[in-house]
Design an enzyme around this catalytic site. Structure first.
Site, PDB file in Angstrom:
ATOM      1  N   GLU A   1       0.838  -1.214   0.000  1.00 27.81           N
ATOM      2  CA  GLU A   1       0.000   0.000   0.000  1.00 27.81           C
ATOM      3  C   GLU A   1       0.867   1.256   0.000  1.00 27.81           C
ATOM      4  OE1 GLU A   1      -2.643   1.654  -0.197  1.00 27.81           O
ATOM      5  OE2 GLU A   1      -4.342   0.301  -0.044  1.00 27.81           O
TER       6      GLU A   1
ATOM      7  N   ASN B   1     -10.095   4.890   2.537  1.00 32.41           N
ATOM      8  CA  ASN B   1      -9.113   4.543   1.522  1.00 32.41           C
ATOM      9  C   ASN B   1      -8.599   5.751   0.753  1.00 32.41           C
ATOM     10  OD1 ASN B   1      -7.469   2.480   0.507  1.00 32.41           O
ATOM     11  ND2 ASN B   1      -9.190   1.075   0.545  1.00 32.41           N
TER      12      ASN B   1
ATOM     13  N   ASP C   1      -9.807   1.468  -4.319  1.00 30.97           N
ATOM     14  CA  ASP C   1      -8.812   1.412  -3.247  1.00 30.97           C
ATOM     15  C   ASP C   1      -8.011   2.716  -3.240  1.00 30.97           C
ATOM     16  OD1 ASP C   1      -6.827   0.561  -1.380  1.00 30.97           O
ATOM     17  OD2 ASP C   1      -7.040  -1.513  -2.013  1.00 30.97           O
TER      18      ASP C   1
END
Length: 299
Positions: free
Chosen positions: A18, A154, A204
Site C-alpha cells: 500500500e 481509503n 482502493d
C-alpha cells in the site's frame, strides 16, 4: 495506448502492499506492507528493496518537511527515522476501538496528514462495518476527526486548485468529492463523482495527474482506471497481471512513471500459482501523463 508498458519491479510478495510515495530526495519509491508490518524503500539504481520492520500493521507513509517520514501504525500517527530505524508515536486515535487500525493516508497541499481508520479484516474486504473515521494530523501535532461511520477509509487526494478533496470509502463503491478549504483543512458538501462498475470491483488507493484526472486502483479488479472528476466518466483502463491492485502514485525523474502496489492476502495456493507476481510492485510507463509530487508533512 499501445505504448503502455507494465513491469514488476519488486516481487516482494507483500500481504497488503500500500501507500506508494515517490521520495524525490532519495530518488526512491516508498511503500508499506500492512500485514507484513514493514515500511519499504525501493531504489531504481540498486533495484533493491530495503525494509524496516515495525510493531503493528503499518498502512501509510508520507514525507516529512524536517526530513525522514511519518507513518500510520495501528491506530497511531508516528514518526519514522529511516537510518536509525526508530519509530516514535505522535498521537493515538480510536482508543475506544481496540479492533481498529489506520488504513490509507496522504498529506494535503498545506502539509496536513489526512488518514482514516477501519476495523481489522476477518477476510479481505470482510469486516465489522461503520467502525472507521477520517482524521487529520495538523503540523502542531493536534488531530481533528472529520466524520465517522466509515467502512474502509481509503484513497485520497486534492484537486489541482486545492478546492476539492477526493476520498474513497471502499465498500461504498464510490469515489467522492468534498469542498475543501485549504486555509483551515475543513471539508464539506460530500457528493459521489464516480460509481464503480461490477468488473472494476472495489475502489482502493488513488492519485491525481497534472491534467486533474484521477487514477484509482481497483482491488480485486486487477486494474487502475483514469476518471474525469468533472464529468464522472472513465477515460482509460490499464489492466495489471494481478487481481489485488491496491494503490498508485506517480514518480520517477519527471513524475511520468506510475507505480502500483498489490496484495496477496487471502489468496490460496492455486490463485497464487496463476498470479505469481501478486503482492509485487509494478511500474507503468507510456501513459502520456505526469503526476503531482507528494506534499511533505509540515509538522
Amino acid at each position: 495506448m499501445s505504448s503502455v508498458r507494465i513491469e514488476c519491479i519488486a516481487s516482494e510478495g507483500f500481504g497488503i502492499g500500500e501507500s506508494p510515495v515517490w521520495d524525490e530526495k532519495e530518488g526512491a519509491l516508498l511503500c508499506v506492507d500492512i500485514t507484513g508490518r514493514k515500511v519499504c524503500r525501493w531504489s531504481p539504481l540498486t533495484q533493491r528493496v530495503q525494509a524496516i520492520a515495525v510493531d503493528a500493521p503499518v498502512s501509510s507513509v508520507a514525507l516529512r518537511k524536517s526530513g525522514d517520514y511519518v507513518i500510520t501504525l495501528g491506530t497511531r500517527f508516528a514518526a519514522l527515522k529511516w537510518k536509525e530505524q526508530l519509530v516514535t508515536t505522535i498521537t493515538h486515535v480510536d482508543k475506544d476501538k481496540p479492533n481498529n487500525r489506520f488504513n490509507d493516508g496522504k498529506v494535503d497541499p498545506a502539509g496536513r496528514y489526512f488518514a482514516g481508520t477501519m476495523a481489522e479484516e476477518i477476510r479481505p474486504a470482510v469486516l465489522e462495518r461503520h467502525q472507521g473515521s477520517l482524521y487529520t494530523l495538523f503540523s502542531d501535532l493536534s488531530v481533528v476527526k472529520h466524520f465517522d461511520q466509515v467502512d474502509i477509509s481509503n484513497g485520497l487526494d486534492w484537486s489541482l486548485d486545492h478546492k476539492t478533496f477526493f476520498y474513497i470509502d471502499s465498500l461504498s463503491y464510490s469515489v467522492d468529492a468534498f469542498d475543501y478549504d485549504l486555509q483551515t483543512g475543513k471539508i464539506g458538501n460530500r457528493r459521489s463523482i464516480y460509481r464503480l462498475e461490477k468488473e472494476e470491483s472495489i475502489p482502493d488507493g488513488m492519485c491525481i495527474d497534472t491534467e486533474g484526472k484521477l487514477w484509482v486502483a481497483c482491488y480485486d479488479g486487477g486494474r487502475v482506471i483514469r476518471l474525469d472528476p468533472e464529468t464522472g466518466k472513465r477515460l482509460q483502463t490499464v489492466k495489471l497481471p494481478v487481481d489485488k491492485t491496491t494503490s498508485c502514485c506517480f514518480g520517477g525523474k519527471d513524475y511520468s512513471e506510475m507505480y502500483v502496489t498489490s496484495a496477496s492476502y487471502g489468496m490460496d495456493k492455486e490463485w497464487l500459482s496463476r498470479q505469481p507476481q501478486a503482492g509485487g510492485v509494478f511500474k507503468i510507463t507510456g501513459l502520456g501523463v505526469k503526476g503531482v509530487p507528494p506534499y511533505p508533512f509540515a509538522g
